[in-house]
Design a protein around this motif. Structure first.
Motif, PDB file in Angstrom:
ATOM      1  N   ALA A  74     -61.658 -35.962 -45.979  1.00  0.00           N
ATOM      2  CA  ALA A  74     -61.715 -34.942 -47.025  1.00  0.00           C
ATOM      3  C   ALA A  74     -61.226 -35.542 -48.340  1.00  0.00           C
ATOM      4  O   ALA A  74     -60.131 -36.126 -48.387  1.00  0.00           O
ATOM      5  N   VAL A  75     -62.045 -35.401 -49.380  1.00  0.00           N
ATOM      6  CA  VAL A  75     -61.725 -35.988 -50.688  1.00  0.00           C
ATOM      7  C   VAL A  75     -61.630 -34.868 -51.711  1.00  0.00           C
ATOM      8  O   VAL A  75     -62.562 -34.054 -51.847  1.00  0.00           O
ATOM      9  N   PRO A  76     -60.526 -34.776 -52.469  1.00  0.00           N
ATOM     10  CA  PRO A  76     -60.414 -33.712 -53.488  1.00  0.00           C
ATOM     11  C   PRO A  76     -61.286 -34.012 -54.706  1.00  0.00           C
ATOM     12  O   PRO A  76     -61.492 -35.172 -55.079  1.00  0.00           O
ATOM     13  N   THR A  77     -61.794 -32.972 -55.308  1.00  0.00           N
ATOM     14  CA  THR A  77     -62.548 -33.129 -56.551  1.00  0.00           C
ATOM     15  C   THR A  77     -61.577 -33.127 -57.733  1.00  0.00           C
ATOM     16  O   THR A  77     -60.352 -33.093 -57.562  1.00  0.00           O
ATOM     17  N   GLU A  78     -62.148 -33.133 -58.920  1.00  0.00           N
ATOM     18  CA  GLU A  78     -61.304 -33.154 -60.112  1.00  0.00           C
ATOM     19  C   GLU A  78     -60.474 -31.880 -60.248  1.00  0.00           C
ATOM     20  O   GLU A  78     -59.423 -31.888 -60.902  1.00  0.00           O
ATOM     21  N   LYS A  79     -60.926 -30.791 -59.664  1.00  0.00           N
ATOM     22  CA  LYS A  79     -60.215 -29.522 -59.770  1.00  0.00           C
ATOM     23  C   LYS A  79     -59.231 -29.293 -58.627  1.00  0.00           C
ATOM     24  O   LYS A  79     -58.675 -28.199 -58.502  1.00  0.00           O
ATOM     25  N   SER A  80     -59.007 -30.279 -57.792  1.00  0.00           N
ATOM     26  CA  SER A  80     -58.127 -30.118 -56.639  1.00  0.00           C
ATOM     27  C   SER A  80     -57.128 -31.268 -56.593  1.00  0.00           C
ATOM     28  O   SER A  80     -57.057 -32.098 -57.507  1.00  0.00           O
ATOM     29  N   ASP A  81     -56.335 -31.320 -55.518  1.00  0.00           N
ATOM     30  CA  ASP A  81     -55.329 -32.361 -55.361  1.00  0.00           C
ATOM     31  C   ASP A  81     -55.314 -32.837 -53.912  1.00  0.00           C
ATOM     32  O   ASP A  81     -55.913 -32.218 -53.033  1.00  0.00           O
ATOM     33  N   PRO A  82     -54.614 -33.949 -53.613  1.00  0.00           N
ATOM     34  CA  PRO A  82     -54.588 -34.473 -52.235  1.00  0.00           C
ATOM     35  C   PRO A  82     -53.998 -33.505 -51.216  1.00  0.00           C
ATOM     36  O   PRO A  82     -54.409 -33.505 -50.054  1.00  0.00           O
ATOM     37  N   ALA A  83     -53.055 -32.662 -51.628  1.00  0.00           N
ATOM     38  CA  ALA A  83     -52.463 -31.710 -50.693  1.00  0.00           C
ATOM     39  C   ALA A  83     -53.507 -30.708 -50.207  1.00  0.00           C
ATOM     40  O   ALA A  83     -53.546 -30.338 -49.025  1.00  0.00           O
ATOM     41  N   SER A  84     -54.378 -30.273 -51.113  1.00  0.00           N
ATOM     42  CA  SER A  84     -55.441 -29.350 -50.713  1.00  0.00           C
ATOM     43  C   SER A  84     -56.428 -30.031 -49.777  1.00  0.00           C
ATOM     44  O   SER A  84     -56.906 -29.427 -48.809  1.00  0.00           O
ATOM     45  N   ALA A  85     -56.727 -31.286 -50.043  1.00  0.00           N
ATOM     46  CA  ALA A  85     -57.632 -32.023 -49.166  1.00  0.00           C
ATOM     47  C   ALA A  85     -57.051 -32.165 -47.767  1.00  0.00           C
ATOM     48  O   ALA A  85     -57.772 -32.045 -46.768  1.00  0.00           O
ATOM     49  N   LEU A  86     -55.748 -32.395 -47.690  1.00  0.00           N
ATOM     50  CA  LEU A  86     -55.100 -32.506 -46.384  1.00  0.00           C
ATOM     51  C   LEU A  86     -55.171 -31.190 -45.625  1.00  0.00           C
ATOM     52  O   LEU A  86     -55.442 -31.164 -44.409  1.00  0.00           O
ATOM     53  N   GLY A  87     -54.953 -30.089 -46.326  1.00  0.00           N
ATOM     54  CA  GLY A  87     -55.032 -28.781 -45.670  1.00  0.00           C
ATOM     55  C   GLY A  87     -56.431 -28.449 -45.189  1.00  0.00           C
ATOM     56  O   GLY A  87     -56.612 -27.932 -44.079  1.00  0.00           O
ATOM     57  N   PHE A  88     -57.437 -28.773 -45.990  1.00  0.00           N
ATOM     58  CA  PHE A  88     -58.818 -28.500 -45.582  1.00  0.00           C
ATOM     59  C   PHE A  88     -59.248 -29.423 -44.439  1.00  0.00           C
ATOM     60  O   PHE A  88     -60.085 -29.037 -43.604  1.00  0.00           O
ATOM     61  N   ALA A  89     -58.713 -30.618 -44.382  1.00  0.00           N
ATOM     62  CA  ALA A  89     -59.031 -31.511 -43.266  1.00  0.00           C
ATOM     63  C   ALA A  89     -58.552 -30.907 -41.948  1.00  0.00           C
ATOM     64  O   ALA A  89     -59.246 -30.998 -40.921  1.00  0.00           O
ATOM     65  N   GLN A  90     -57.385 -30.280 -41.961  1.00  0.00           N
ATOM     66  CA  GLN A  90     -56.897 -29.601 -40.760  1.00  0.00           C
ATOM     67  C   GLN A  90     -57.832 -28.462 -40.369  1.00  0.00           C
ATOM     68  O   GLN A  90     -58.127 -28.250 -39.186  1.00  0.00           O
ATOM     69  N   ALA A  91     -58.317 -27.724 -41.362  1.00  0.00           N
ATOM     70  CA  ALA A  91     -59.221 -26.610 -41.083  1.00  0.00           C
ATOM     71  C   ALA A  91     -60.564 -27.109 -40.566  1.00  0.00           C
ATOM     72  O   ALA A  91     -61.134 -26.542 -39.623  1.00  0.00           O
ATOM     73  N   ALA A 122     -73.176 -32.688 -39.034  1.00  0.00           N
ATOM     74  CA  ALA A 122     -73.249 -31.239 -39.214  1.00  0.00           C
ATOM     75  C   ALA A 122     -71.998 -30.700 -39.905  1.00  0.00           C
ATOM     76  O   ALA A 122     -72.088 -29.810 -40.769  1.00  0.00           O
ATOM     77  N   LEU A 123     -70.829 -31.243 -39.543  1.00  0.00           N
ATOM     78  CA  LEU A 123     -69.583 -30.788 -40.170  1.00  0.00           C
ATOM     79  C   LEU A 123     -69.566 -31.137 -41.654  1.00  0.00           C
ATOM     80  O   LEU A 123     -69.154 -30.313 -42.494  1.00  0.00           O
ATOM     81  N   THR A 124     -70.012 -32.338 -41.988  1.00  0.00           N
ATOM     82  CA  THR A 124     -70.056 -32.748 -43.390  1.00  0.00           C
ATOM     83  C   THR A 124     -70.990 -31.860 -44.201  1.00  0.00           C
ATOM     84  O   THR A 124     -70.693 -31.462 -45.337  1.00  0.00           O
ATOM     85  N   ARG A 125     -72.102 -31.511 -43.605  1.00  0.00           N
ATOM     86  CA  ARG A 125     -73.070 -30.653 -44.302  1.00  0.00           C
ATOM     87  C   ARG A 125     -72.492 -29.264 -44.555  1.00  0.00           C
ATOM     88  O   ARG A 125     -72.629 -28.722 -45.670  1.00  0.00           O
ATOM     89  N   HIS A 126     -71.853 -28.692 -43.549  1.00  0.00           N
ATOM     90  CA  HIS A 126     -71.279 -27.350 -43.736  1.00  0.00           C
ATOM     91  C   HIS A 126     -70.144 -27.377 -44.753  1.00  0.00           C
ATOM     92  O   HIS A 126     -69.991 -26.437 -45.548  1.00  0.00           O
ATOM     93  N   ALA A 127     -69.315 -28.411 -44.724  1.00  0.00           N
ATOM     94  CA  ALA A 127     -68.190 -28.476 -45.655  1.00  0.00           C
ATOM     95  C   ALA A 127     -68.669 -28.639 -47.094  1.00  0.00           C
ATOM     96  O   ALA A 127     -68.120 -28.015 -48.027  1.00  0.00           O
ATOM     97  N   ASN A 128     -69.693 -29.436 -47.303  1.00  0.00           N
ATOM     98  CA  ASN A 128     -70.170 -29.675 -48.662  1.00  0.00           C
ATOM     99  C   ASN A 128     -70.979 -28.502 -49.217  1.00  0.00           C
ATOM    100  O   ASN A 128     -71.169 -28.397 -50.438  1.00  0.00           O
ATOM    101  N   ASP A 129     -71.454 -27.615 -48.326  1.00  0.00           N
ATOM    102  CA  ASP A 129     -72.133 -26.407 -48.825  1.00  0.00           C
ATOM    103  C   ASP A 129     -71.165 -25.482 -49.557  1.00  0.00           C
ATOM    104  O   ASP A 129     -71.590 -24.674 -50.391  1.00  0.00           O
ATOM    105  N   LYS A 142     -68.426 -26.723 -51.233  1.00  0.00           N
ATOM    106  CA  LYS A 142     -67.591 -27.611 -52.061  1.00  0.00           C
ATOM    107  C   LYS A 142     -67.223 -26.958 -53.390  1.00  0.00           C
ATOM    108  O   LYS A 142     -66.101 -27.163 -53.903  1.00  0.00           O
ATOM    109  N   SER A 143     -68.106 -26.170 -53.954  1.00  0.00           N
ATOM    110  CA  SER A 143     -67.807 -25.537 -55.240  1.00  0.00           C
ATOM    111  C   SER A 143     -66.688 -24.522 -55.131  1.00  0.00           C
ATOM    112  O   SER A 143     -65.984 -24.239 -56.111  1.00  0.00           O
ATOM    113  N   ALA A 144     -66.488 -23.956 -53.945  1.00  0.00           N
ATOM    114  CA  ALA A 144     -65.426 -22.968 -53.749  1.00  0.00           C
ATOM    115  C   ALA A 144     -64.131 -23.614 -53.278  1.00  0.00           C
ATOM    116  O   ALA A 144     -63.039 -23.183 -53.661  1.00  0.00           O
ATOM    117  N   THR A 145     -64.221 -24.646 -52.466  1.00  0.00           N
ATOM    118  CA  THR A 145     -63.014 -25.281 -51.926  1.00  0.00           C
ATOM    119  C   THR A 145     -62.503 -26.420 -52.798  1.00  0.00           C
ATOM    120  O   THR A 145     -61.333 -26.811 -52.687  1.00  0.00           O
TER     121      THR A 145
END
Length: 221
Positions: A58-75, A137-144, A146-149
């Motif tokens: 999980a990689v954070p975008t410019e509007k996020s941070d590494p902590a959020s990426a870590l939390g979403f990776a768990q999800a 399949a997981l990558t595809r669902h997560a990137n769908d 991406k604008s919200a997460t």
């Protein structure tokens, strides 16, 4: 020597008597032998299993941070084996959803925003195909979403076809069975009743002490 050649009054020892005459270590030896044979037979009869693992990060975008990426990776690690993801993965893996549900496991790390997707199969090529299909399949669902997460999921490493089985070999299962059999034989040895005396005392009637008090009184008369 036949039964007619035995001395008068002598009888052949019964089966329980023969069992008691065996040395104590024979129980442990029998358990080790039986357990080793059963364990080795199980290892030969069971087909080998192959395991392949793919990784996504999980990689954070410019509007996020590494902590959020870590939390979403768990999800993402929890939803990877859900029907929504496996329903798409079955098309690329070529197996039904129930097979993916039984064969695929995921794991996450509390320190890194990474998800490992592990698949197990009797065929090494199918194990790699299932792991890669679920990661895709997981990558595809997560990137769908991406604008919200504000977190993007990227493939870190593809699963490769394993060259060796991950299941235990017949030698290992035989050693495990022998150890368990020896332990069981030792427990039986400890639990069996012990003989109170030697074999020479068995069957001999107990002696009754003479009435010493009565004899002393007779001598005084």
């Amino acid at each position: 020597m036949t039964t007619t050649d035995l001395p008068a009054g002598a009888r052949r020892p019964s089966s329980p008597a023969r069992f008691k005459a065996l040395p104590p270590w024979s129980l442990i030896a029998a358990g080790v032998l039986a357990g080793g044979l059963l364990g080795g037979g199980y290892g030969l009869a069971k087909p080998p299993a192959y395991t392949a693992t793919a990784y996504v990060v999980a990689v954070p975008t410019e509007k996020s941070d590494p902590a959020s990426a870590l939390g979403f990776a768990q999800a993402y690690g929890r939803v990877a084996t859900q029907l929504a993801v496996l329903g798409d993965a079955q098309v690329w893996a070529g197996v039904p959803v129930r097979t993916l549900k039984a064969s695929v496991r995921t794991a996450t790390s509390p320190d890194a925003p990474m998800v490992s997707i592990t698949a197990t199969s009797a065929r090494p090529d199918l194990a790699a195909d299932m792991a890669n299909a679920v990661s895709r399949a997981l990558t595809r669902h997560a990137n769908d979403t991406k604008s919200a997460t504000n977190v993007e999921l990227q493939q870190f490493a593809r699963a490769t076809k394993p060259t060796e089985p991950s299941s235990a070999s017949p030698a290992v299962t035989g050693l495990v069975g022998a150890s368990a059999g020896g332990l069981l034989g030792g427990l039986v040895l400890l639990a069996r009743p012990r003989r109170s005396g030697s074999g020479r005392d068995e069957g001999r009637p107990a002696s009754v002490p003479a009435p010493a008090v009565a004899a002393e009184a007779h001598g005084q008369l």
